[in-house]
Design a protein around this motif. Structure first.
Motif, mmCIF file in Angstrom:
data_model
loop_
_atom_site.group_PDB
_atom_site.id
_atom_site.type_symbol
_atom_site.label_atom_id
_atom_site.label_comp_id
_atom_site.label_asym_id
_atom_site.label_seq_id
_atom_site.Cartn_x
_atom_site.Cartn_y
_atom_site.Cartn_z
ATOM 1 N N HIS A 56 0.833 -1.201 0.000
ATOM 2 C CA HIS A 56 0.000 0.000 0.000
ATOM 3 C C HIS A 56 0.870 1.255 0.000
ATOM 4 O O HIS A 56 1.932 1.293 0.625
ATOM 5 C CB HIS A 56 -0.932 0.014 1.215
ATOM 6 C CG HIS A 56 -2.134 -0.841 1.037
ATOM 7 N ND1 HIS A 56 -3.257 -0.420 0.359
ATOM 8 C CD2 HIS A 56 -2.379 -2.121 1.419
ATOM 9 C CE1 HIS A 56 -4.157 -1.383 0.353
ATOM 10 N NE2 HIS A 56 -3.648 -2.427 0.973
ATOM 11 N N ASP A 135 -8.111 -17.386 -1.965
ATOM 12 C CA ASP A 135 -9.292 -16.686 -1.478
ATOM 13 C C ASP A 135 -9.894 -17.459 -0.323
ATOM 14 O O ASP A 135 -10.132 -18.671 -0.428
ATOM 15 C CB ASP A 135 -10.321 -16.534 -2.596
ATOM 16 C CG ASP A 135 -9.987 -15.386 -3.523
ATOM 17 O OD1 ASP A 135 -9.903 -14.249 -3.024
ATOM 18 O OD2 ASP A 135 -9.800 -15.622 -4.729
ATOM 19 N N ARG A 162 -6.313 -13.856 0.902
ATOM 20 C CA ARG A 162 -7.207 -12.740 0.565
ATOM 21 C C ARG A 162 -8.564 -12.996 1.196
ATOM 22 O O ARG A 162 -9.168 -14.047 1.019
ATOM 23 C CB ARG A 162 -7.342 -12.577 -0.946
ATOM 24 C CG ARG A 162 -8.271 -11.413 -1.317
ATOM 25 C CD ARG A 162 -8.136 -11.036 -2.779
ATOM 26 N NE ARG A 162 -8.271 -12.183 -3.661
ATOM 27 C CZ ARG A 162 -7.827 -12.211 -4.924
ATOM 28 N NH1 ARG A 162 -7.210 -11.161 -5.429
ATOM 29 N NH2 ARG A 162 -7.985 -13.282 -5.670
ATOM 30 N N ASN A 165 -11.619 -8.566 3.943
ATOM 31 C CA ASN A 165 -10.968 -7.266 4.144
ATOM 32 C C ASN A 165 -10.718 -6.549 2.822
ATOM 33 O O ASN A 165 -10.874 -5.328 2.714
ATOM 34 C CB ASN A 165 -9.624 -7.453 4.864
ATOM 35 C CG ASN A 165 -9.764 -8.153 6.192
ATOM 36 O OD1 ASN A 165 -10.787 -8.039 6.855
ATOM 37 N ND2 ASN A 165 -8.738 -8.892 6.590
ATOM 38 N N THR A 166 -10.311 -7.308 1.809
ATOM 39 C CA THR A 166 -10.077 -6.721 0.490
ATOM 40 C C THR A 166 -11.384 -6.252 -0.130
ATOM 41 O O THR A 166 -11.469 -5.135 -0.659
ATOM 42 C CB THR A 166 -9.384 -7.743 -0.433
ATOM 43 O OG1 THR A 166 -8.059 -7.996 0.059
ATOM 44 C CG2 THR A 166 -9.289 -7.221 -1.859
ATOM 45 N N ASP A 167 -12.422 -7.080 -0.045
ATOM 46 C CA ASP A 167 -13.728 -6.698 -0.596
ATOM 47 C C ASP A 167 -14.245 -5.424 0.055
ATOM 48 O O ASP A 167 -14.854 -4.574 -0.604
ATOM 49 C CB ASP A 167 -14.747 -7.820 -0.387
ATOM 50 C CG ASP A 167 -14.361 -9.114 -1.087
ATOM 51 O OD1 ASP A 167 -13.412 -9.089 -1.900
ATOM 52 O OD2 ASP A 167 -14.991 -10.145 -0.822
ATOM 53 N N ARG A 169 -12.422 -3.115 1.348
ATOM 54 C CA ARG A 169 -11.428 -2.061 1.158
ATOM 55 C C ARG A 169 -11.011 -1.414 2.485
ATOM 56 O O ARG A 169 -10.891 -0.189 2.602
ATOM 57 C CB ARG A 169 -11.940 -0.999 0.170
ATOM 58 C CG ARG A 169 -12.146 -1.561 -1.233
ATOM 59 C CD ARG A 169 -12.595 -0.500 -2.228
ATOM 60 N NE ARG A 169 -11.635 0.576 -2.405
ATOM 61 C CZ ARG A 169 -10.541 0.490 -3.188
ATOM 62 N NH1 ARG A 169 -10.277 -0.627 -3.823
ATOM 63 N NH2 ARG A 169 -9.735 1.530 -3.306
ATOM 64 N N ASP A 203 -4.446 -9.354 4.302
ATOM 65 C CA ASP A 203 -4.838 -8.080 3.707
ATOM 66 C C ASP A 203 -5.406 -7.057 4.698
ATOM 67 O O ASP A 203 -6.221 -6.218 4.323
ATOM 68 C CB ASP A 203 -5.846 -8.321 2.580
ATOM 69 C CG ASP A 203 -6.998 -9.221 3.000
ATOM 70 O OD1 ASP A 203 -7.051 -9.652 4.172
ATOM 71 O OD2 ASP A 203 -7.862 -9.507 2.146
ATOM 72 N N TYR A 204 -4.965 -7.080 5.953
ATOM 73 C CA TYR A 204 -5.269 -5.989 6.878
ATOM 74 C C TYR A 204 -4.129 -5.860 7.866
ATOM 75 O O TYR A 204 -3.122 -6.577 7.789
ATOM 76 C CB TYR A 204 -6.615 -6.199 7.572
ATOM 77 C CG TYR A 204 -7.175 -4.907 8.173
ATOM 78 C CD1 TYR A 204 -7.281 -3.743 7.419
ATOM 79 C CD2 TYR A 204 -7.585 -4.848 9.505
ATOM 80 C CE1 TYR A 204 -7.777 -2.564 7.958
ATOM 81 C CE2 TYR A 204 -8.091 -3.677 10.047
ATOM 82 C CZ TYR A 204 -8.180 -2.531 9.281
ATOM 83 O OH TYR A 204 -8.676 -1.351 9.815
ATOM 84 N N LYS A 233 -1.884 -5.501 -0.299
ATOM 85 C CA LYS A 233 -2.862 -4.957 -1.246
ATOM 86 C C LYS A 233 -3.131 -6.036 -2.298
ATOM 87 O O LYS A 233 -2.362 -6.204 -3.244
ATOM 88 C CB LYS A 233 -2.337 -3.681 -1.896
ATOM 89 C CG LYS A 233 -3.301 -3.024 -2.872
ATOM 90 C CD LYS A 233 -2.797 -1.658 -3.303
ATOM 91 C CE LYS A 233 -1.532 -1.745 -4.121
ATOM 92 N NZ LYS A 233 -1.711 -2.474 -5.416
ATOM 93 N N LEU A 234 -4.233 -6.757 -2.138
ATOM 94 C CA LEU A 234 -4.502 -7.920 -2.978
ATOM 95 C C LEU A 234 -5.712 -7.738 -3.884
ATOM 96 O O LEU A 234 -6.190 -8.711 -4.488
ATOM 97 C CB LEU A 234 -4.692 -9.165 -2.091
ATOM 98 C CG LEU A 234 -3.493 -9.520 -1.199
ATOM 99 C CD1 LEU A 234 -3.813 -10.731 -0.325
ATOM 100 C CD2 LEU A 234 -2.246 -9.774 -2.041
ATOM 101 N N ASP A 235 -6.207 -6.526 -4.012
ATOM 102 C CA ASP A 235 -7.328 -6.288 -4.919
ATOM 103 C C ASP A 235 -6.845 -6.358 -6.368
ATOM 104 O O ASP A 235 -5.711 -6.014 -6.680
ATOM 105 C CB ASP A 235 -7.998 -4.937 -4.636
ATOM 106 C CG ASP A 235 -7.000 -3.799 -4.539
ATOM 107 O OD1 ASP A 235 -6.015 -3.934 -3.789
ATOM 108 O OD2 ASP A 235 -7.187 -2.774 -5.222
#
Length: 266
Positions: A56, A135, A162, A165-167, A169, A203-204, A233-235
């Motif tokens: 990030h 995922d 993932r 948390n990614t969904d 954001r 991812d957090y 950052k896995l989006d």
């Protein structure tokens, strides 16, 4: 609209931004020229998509653990060419566990901290090599049951998880959210006892669920064999196998460090 008019509007916008400059940089930072050739390009992927940055970008509004205000100002420019210095020279101050970062064993074990198990002692071989991006089911924390259901092949040593948390954001949301997805103690224990995974990425800001914050960290770090990378950052990255490359700063005496991580497609 004529190009000349568009350029004038761009210059006006840049000058407006300059008047809003904070203490971090003197007025005029990034606005010295209206030459469009000097507009920086910030990338998330490189080499036609072969290299993906999964770190990030550090910004004042980036979330900080248990804070509503984000990390706030972390850069200052005490020596500025605009103020007469021969070169620009920034200073930085923030917590070691900020943004995309790595945990050393001394983070949650004081005897490891006293013995010197800092980020400078982490094994770079573990932090670099083939990795699996998976995922996780979106409706729960990473429990032993979830870990078993993922059916991660026995020989895999590096896994990036993932989650919801990614969904949601969450890493783009200034206010810290304690409802983030992470590992429970039994999930961490199952991973350590039943897999060959030595690098765990998530991812957090914490790999451990808020309700199991210290127990899950203890399960991961007790034997000093697992390295934790948090805040990835896995989006917009497809699940699958990549080559991961993560390099922390060599901070002698620190139990955490910002880290730059990239994925390279095979």
């Amino acid at each position: 609209m004529k190009p000349s008019v568009l350029l004038l509007l761009l210059c006006a916008a840049l000058l407006t931004v300059a008047t809003l400059a904070s203490e971090a940089y003197p007025s005029g930072y990034g606005t010295d020229s209206c030459d469009v050739d000097l507009v920086p390009v910030r990338q998330e992927v490189y080499d036609g998509g072969r290299i993906i940055d999964i770190s990030h970008r550090y910004m004042p509004e980036m979330p900080a653990f248990e804070s509503d205000e984000g990390i706030g100002q972390f850069l200052w420019l005490p020596k500025s060419m605009k103020n007469g210095s021969i070169a620009n020279n920034s200073e930085m101050k923030m917590q070691a566990h900020t943004g995309t970062h790595v945990d050393a064993p001394g983070h949650v074990f004081d005897h490891y901290f006293d013995a010197g198990f800092d980020v400078d002692t982490l094994d770079l071989e573990v932090l670099n090599g083939p990795a699996l991006l998976v995922d996780v089911p979106r409706n729960k924390n990473i429990t032993a049951e979830v870990m078993e259901s993922l059916n991660i092949p026995k020989g895999v040593r590096r896994v990036l998880f993932r989650t919801l948390n990614t969904d949601r954001r969450l890493m783009f949301t200034k206010k810290f959210d304690s409802s983030y997805v992470g590992f429970t103690q039994d999930g961490a224990k199952w991973l350590v006892e039943n897999t060959n995974i030595k690098l765990v990425g998530i991812d957090y800001l914490s790999v451990a669920a808020y309700s199991d914050l210290i127990p899950a960290h203890h399960a991961f770090l007790k034997e000093r064999e697992v390295i934790l990378v948090e805040g990835l950052k896995l989006d917009d990255v497809k699940a699958g196998i990549y080559s991961v490359h993560c390099l922390p700063l060599r901070l002698f005496g620190s139990e955490g460090s910002p880290i730059r991580c990239i994925l390279i497609k095979g």
